[in-house]
Design an enzyme around this catalytic site. Structure first.
Site, PDB file in Angstrom:
ATOM      1  N   ASN A  97       6.667 -15.545   0.275  1.00  0.00           N
ATOM      2  CA  ASN A  97       7.080 -15.428  -1.155  1.00  0.00           C
ATOM      3  C   ASN A  97       8.670 -14.993  -1.244  1.00  0.00           C
ATOM      4  O   ASN A  97       9.254 -15.012  -0.055  1.00  0.00           O
ATOM      5  CB  ASN A  97       6.285 -14.580  -1.938  1.00  0.00           C
ATOM      6  CG  ASN A  97       6.038 -15.063  -3.249  1.00  0.00           C
ATOM      7  OD1 ASN A  97       6.809 -15.610  -3.916  1.00  0.00           O
ATOM      8  ND2 ASN A  97       4.862 -14.730  -4.045  1.00  0.00           N
ATOM      9  N   HIS A 124      20.028  -2.489  17.741  1.00  0.00           N
ATOM     10  CA  HIS A 124      21.497  -1.879  18.231  1.00  0.00           C
ATOM     11  C   HIS A 124      21.400  -0.668  19.032  1.00  0.00           C
ATOM     12  O   HIS A 124      20.495   0.274  18.326  1.00  0.00           O
ATOM     13  CB  HIS A 124      22.768  -1.858  17.163  1.00  0.00           C
ATOM     14  CG  HIS A 124      22.742  -3.210  16.473  1.00  0.00           C
ATOM     15  ND1 HIS A 124      23.658  -4.126  16.795  1.00  0.00           N
ATOM     16  CD2 HIS A 124      22.343  -3.611  15.020  1.00  0.00           C
ATOM     17  CE1 HIS A 124      23.742  -5.193  16.024  1.00  0.00           C
ATOM     18  NE2 HIS A 124      22.585  -4.777  14.987  1.00  0.00           N
ATOM     19  N   GLY A 151       4.702  -6.588  -0.646  1.00  0.00           N
ATOM     20  CA  GLY A 151       6.090  -6.493  -1.113  1.00  0.00           C
ATOM     21  C   GLY A 151       6.754  -5.585  -0.527  1.00  0.00           C
ATOM     22  O   GLY A 151       6.354  -4.311  -0.371  1.00  0.00           O
ATOM     23  N   ALA A 177       2.296  -2.428  -0.106  1.00  0.00           N
ATOM     24  CA  ALA A 177       3.555  -2.786  -0.255  1.00  0.00           C
ATOM     25  C   ALA A 177       4.530  -1.346  -0.153  1.00  0.00           C
ATOM     26  O   ALA A 177       4.169  -0.182  -0.481  1.00  0.00           O
ATOM     27  CB  ALA A 177       3.601  -2.993  -1.987  1.00  0.00           C
ATOM     28  N   LYS A 185       0.848   3.731   8.454  1.00  0.00           N
ATOM     29  CA  LYS A 185      -0.322   4.448   9.000  1.00  0.00           C
ATOM     30  C   LYS A 185      -1.603   3.821   8.447  1.00  0.00           C
ATOM     31  O   LYS A 185      -1.685   3.488   7.204  1.00  0.00           O
ATOM     32  CB  LYS A 185      -0.622   5.796   8.765  1.00  0.00           C
ATOM     33  CG  LYS A 185       0.837   6.604   9.546  1.00  0.00           C
ATOM     34  CD  LYS A 185       0.572   8.089   9.417  1.00  0.00           C
ATOM     35  CE  LYS A 185       1.653   8.908  10.165  1.00  0.00           C
ATOM     36  NZ  LYS A 185       1.758  10.437   9.839  1.00  0.00           N
ATOM     37  N   ARG A 232      -7.561   3.246   5.756  1.00  0.00           N
ATOM     38  CA  ARG A 232      -8.994   2.882   6.072  1.00  0.00           C
ATOM     39  C   ARG A 232      -9.278   1.532   6.648  1.00  0.00           C
ATOM     40  O   ARG A 232      -8.685   0.603   6.833  1.00  0.00           O
ATOM     41  CB  ARG A 232      -9.945   3.126   4.652  1.00  0.00           C
ATOM     42  CG  ARG A 232      -9.447   1.643   3.545  1.00  0.00           C
ATOM     43  CD  ARG A 232     -10.219   1.956   2.451  1.00  0.00           C
ATOM     44  NE  ARG A 232     -10.078   0.864   1.550  1.00  0.00           N
ATOM     45  CZ  ARG A 232     -10.643  -0.434   1.589  1.00  0.00           C
ATOM     46  NH1 ARG A 232     -11.574  -0.589   2.455  1.00  0.00           N
ATOM     47  NH2 ARG A 232     -10.490  -1.407   0.650  1.00  0.00           N
TER      48      ARG A 232
END
Length: 206
Positions: free
Chosen positions: A81, A111, A138, A156, A176, A179
């Site tokens: 998107n 870097h 998103g 998101a 993390k 579930r």
């Protein structure tokens, strides 16, 4: 050893004139993609194929940004998107049926931490791999070297710094596992909202 060879071997390299010549090819295609008629869906599909090379039914909503395009390999039915950025210094491999929500950023580039090393102009790229049937929410950022398993959802706003396994919902900064995804999840389209009978009949047949 030239810097293109160093880059493609996963070594520290410098973005010299030869490297930038490769990026110029990509930027010309991005110029066309990002300024074309947004309703010209067929034209967008053709330009995405020109940018990525091999792809089957891939679609990207412009604007889109990357360094090379040729270092990005996507599977069937890829969708990205608006305002997606993929810094593809190293390979980015994405499986079938993957969706990237708006403002997703995938970074293979980095870097050195120490300022003396960083000011030497040496940089690096480490590959990113995403499995099949993955949905990236998103404003997610995926950092160099990350592998995301198949059938996984990234919430998101996540910052993905380490590998995420198959069949899970993961979110947060750092990202993390929240579930596992189970067969029970198939009946719901959003939280506790179940599919209606008509939609459910279609889904059961998939």
């Amino acid at each position: 050893m030239d810097n293109i060879t160093r880059r493609d071997s996963g070594m520290a390299y410098i973005s010299d004139d030869a490297v930038m010549e490769e990026q110029k090819v990509c930027r010309k295609i991005l110029q066309k993609l990002n300024f074309m008629d947004r309703s010209d869906f067929d034209g967008i599909v053709r330009t995405v194929k020109e940018l990525l090379g091999e792809s089957e039914d891939a679609f990207i909503n412009p604007p889109f940004y990357c360094d090379y395009g040729s270092h990005i390999k996507v599977g069937k039915n890829f969708f990205a998107n608006y305002n997606c950025t993929i810094i593809d210094v190293a390979p980015v491999t994405i499986g079938d049926n993957c969706q990237l929500a708006p403002n997703v950023a995938i970074y293979t580039a980095g870097h050195p931490v120490h300022p003396v090393s960083r000011n030497s102009m040496y940089e690096y790229g480490i590959e990113v791999t995403i499995g099949d049937n993955v949905w990236i929410g998103g404003n997610t950022v995926i950092l160099p070297g990350v592998h995301i398993g198949s059938n996984t959802v990234i919430g998101a706003g996540s910052v993905v710094t380490k590998d995420i396994p198959d069949w899970c919902v993961a979110a947060g900064n750092p990202c993390k596992v929240v579930r596992k995804i189970t067969e029970e999840d198939k009946k719901y389209y959003y939280k506790d909202r179940q599919f209606d009978d008509e939609a459910w009949e279609q889904i059961k047949g998939l």
